[in-house]
Design an enzyme around this catalytic site. Structure first.
Site, PDB file in Angstrom:
ATOM      1  N   GLY A  43       0.634  -1.143  -0.012  1.00 19.61           N
ATOM      2  CA  GLY A  43       0.195  -0.176   0.121  1.00 19.61           C
ATOM      3  C   GLY A  43       0.815   1.181  -0.010  1.00 19.61           C
ATOM      4  CD  GLN A  48       3.485   5.733   2.580  1.00 22.66           C
ATOM      5  OE1 GLN A  48       2.658   5.324   2.088  1.00 22.66           O
ATOM      6  NE2 GLN A  48       4.587   4.914   3.117  1.00 22.66           N
ATOM      7  CB  CYS A  91       5.521   2.127   6.955  1.00 22.62           C
ATOM      8  SG  CYS A  91       5.016   3.424   6.161  1.00 22.62           S
ATOM      9  CG  LEU A  92       6.603   0.983   0.841  1.00 23.34           C
ATOM     10  CD1 LEU A  92       6.021   1.171  -0.692  1.00 23.34           C
ATOM     11  CD2 LEU A  92       7.661  -0.278   0.747  1.00 23.34           C
ATOM     12  CG  HIS A 133      -0.437   1.311   7.456  1.00 24.96           C
ATOM     13  ND1 HIS A 133       0.738   0.806   8.031  1.00 24.96           N
ATOM     14  CD2 HIS A 133       0.547   2.180   6.506  1.00 24.96           C
ATOM     15  CE1 HIS A 133       1.970   1.565   7.798  1.00 24.96           C
ATOM     16  NE2 HIS A 133       1.718   2.228   6.619  1.00 24.96           N
ATOM     17  CD  GLU A 134      -0.868   2.479   2.716  1.00 24.51           C
ATOM     18  OE1 GLU A 134      -0.265   3.611   2.803  1.00 24.51           O
ATOM     19  OE2 GLU A 134      -0.029   1.512   3.179  1.00 24.51           O
ATOM     20  CG  HIS A 137       0.579   7.001   5.488  1.00 25.48           C
ATOM     21  ND1 HIS A 137       1.894   7.284   5.977  1.00 25.48           N
ATOM     22  CD2 HIS A 137       0.765   5.558   5.167  1.00 25.48           C
ATOM     23  CE1 HIS A 137       2.706   6.409   5.827  1.00 25.48           C
ATOM     24  NE2 HIS A 137       2.157   5.283   5.546  1.00 25.48           N
TER      25      HIS A 137
HETATM   26 CO    CO Z   1       3.011   3.562   5.477  1.00 28.70          CO
END
Ligand code: CO
Length: 170
Positions: A43, A48, A91-92, A133-134, A137
């Site tokens: 995701g 991000q 998380c990226l 989670h997304e 953000h």
């Molecule tokens: Co993340």
């Protein structure tokens, strides 16, 4: 398209509502999906990639061949939530850092698709976790904010390392 890492302040700014459902939005979403696969994620949210938009993309399989599992969500809002569960997340924007987060495991979410049509999805388990989670953000909330006390302590030195290594863009 590159991925913004912690502690870049754009990650705390969150995303504003998307109002123009045009070709440039579709292009941005496609580039985010490509970046998500390239960096091995499931995701990715617009902050991000440095964009203050209420836009997220995901594929819980992480498999570029499973296009049917891809989702692009604009302006998502949780309609209902139940059953809290702990599960491991990464998380990226935090490469190599993982930890346990408690989230609702059964959710109903409304969102706009790329055509601006309202959709509602019922999600459970891992898919629900990825969506929440997304969505965090988009509110400027990061998974490290929600770590269990034990994991918070465990990753503390890694986060400090990232903070020391961070150089604000000139
Ligand atoms: Co993340």
């Amino acid at each position: 398209m590159d991925i913004v890492k912690y502690p870049d302040p754009v990650l705390r700014r969150g995303g504003k509502p998307v109002e123009a459902f045009d070709a440039s939005l579709a292009d941005t979403a496609a580039k985010m999906i490509e970046a998500m696969y390239r960096f091995g994620g499931v995701g990715l949210a617009a902050p991000q990639v440095g964009l203050e938009l209420a836009l997220l993309v995901l594929n819980p399989s992480g498999d570029p061949d499973k296009k049917a599992e891809e989702l692009v969500m604009l302006n998502p809002k949780v309609l209902s939530r139940k059953t809290l569960e702990w599960g491991e997340e990464g998380c990226l924007s935090f490469p190599g850092i993982y930890g346990d987060v408690e989230r609702h495991a059964k959710i109903s979410v409304r969102y706009d698709d790329l055509q601006g049509e309202e959709q509602v999805i019922q999600a459970e388990g891992f898919l629900a976790r990825v969506i929440l989670h997304e969505m965090d953000h988009i509110e400027g909330v990061l998974f490290v904010d929600r770590l269990s006390p034990v994991d918070r302590l465990r990753v503390k030195s890694r986060l400090l390392e990232m903070e020391r290594a961070y150089k604000a863009p000139a």
